[in-house]
Enzyme design. Sequence first.
Site, PDB file in Angstrom:
ATOM      1  N   LYS A  86       0.835  -1.305  -0.193  1.00  0.00           N
ATOM      2  CA  LYS A  86       0.127   0.025  -0.041  1.00  0.00           C
ATOM      3  C   LYS A  86       0.784   1.198   0.105  1.00  0.00           C
ATOM      4  O   LYS A  86       1.973   1.275   0.887  1.00  0.00           O
ATOM      5  CB  LYS A  86      -1.040   0.209   1.265  1.00  0.00           C
ATOM      6  CG  LYS A  86      -2.112   0.818   1.386  1.00  0.00           C
ATOM      7  CD  LYS A  86      -2.566   0.871   2.641  1.00  0.00           C
ATOM      8  CE  LYS A  86      -4.032   1.811   2.808  1.00  0.00           C
ATOM      9  NZ  LYS A  86      -4.686   1.688   3.841  1.00  0.00           N
TER      10      LYS A  86
ATOM     11  N   HIS B 253      -0.329   4.354   0.399  1.00  0.00           N
ATOM     12  CA  HIS B 253      -0.872   5.494   1.018  1.00  0.00           C
ATOM     13  C   HIS B 253      -1.307   5.126   2.512  1.00  0.00           C
ATOM     14  O   HIS B 253      -1.211   3.752   2.859  1.00  0.00           O
ATOM     15  CB  HIS B 253      -2.058   6.122   0.209  1.00  0.00           C
ATOM     16  CG  HIS B 253      -3.204   5.053   0.268  1.00  0.00           C
ATOM     17  ND1 HIS B 253      -3.138   4.306  -0.838  1.00  0.00           N
ATOM     18  CD2 HIS B 253      -4.339   4.839   0.914  1.00  0.00           C
ATOM     19  CE1 HIS B 253      -4.194   3.132  -0.689  1.00  0.00           C
ATOM     20  NE2 HIS B 253      -5.031   3.693   0.566  1.00  0.00           N
TER      21      HIS B 253
END
Length: 223
Positions: A105, A107
């Site tokens: 991921k 973010h």
Amino acid sequence: MDDPGRFRTDFVRFATEQGVLRFGAFTTKAGRLSPYFFNAGLFNKGAAVGQLAEFYAQALLASGVEFDMLYGPAYKGIPLVTATAIALAARGRDVPFAFNRKEAKDHGEGGSLVGAPLTGRVVIIDDVISAGTSVRESVKLIQASKATPAAVLIALDRMERVGADDELSKHSAVQDVEHTHGCPVVSIASLDDILDVIQNTHDGEFEQHREAVLSYRAKYGVL
């Protein structure tokens, strides 16, 4: 006296009742014609997964492996590690757990790991070991976090040698994992337990598959 290993044959019966362990003629991923097929993905209802987690917890505690936390590789390992952590907590072992994302991921908190930080002695939880790819990736991730792979916990050990029929290895995928990574593989049940149920249950549903499973064991099995 209670049999401390009874959970193994109880699991075989449970998996059969749930349609997860089936007998007949099935082509495996390796292209073999197998007299039985095990698909843990068919544990797909709340009560069944809860009972499965109890078996995982039993097998892990009975193994005597010392551990600090649990890790489940995506995707099948995610519900397994979560449910097993709950089952262990109910038995008085409230331990942290984590799992990974297939893609990191970029973010929020970022990274590929979800849950508790990987620390101490980590038990990897999965359904089966075939090629050992998932275990290799898990061990690499755990060691990168300066933690230690304590064991691999699986539902079923097929106890099969790997390779083509004319080039069968001396070892099973499970044995290769133990040798390569230096940590034990703990299984709820194995092919030996399946045979134990077949040979000691006077039920036509089991007995009719006895010779086929024995022949398969003789051809592909390890001691």
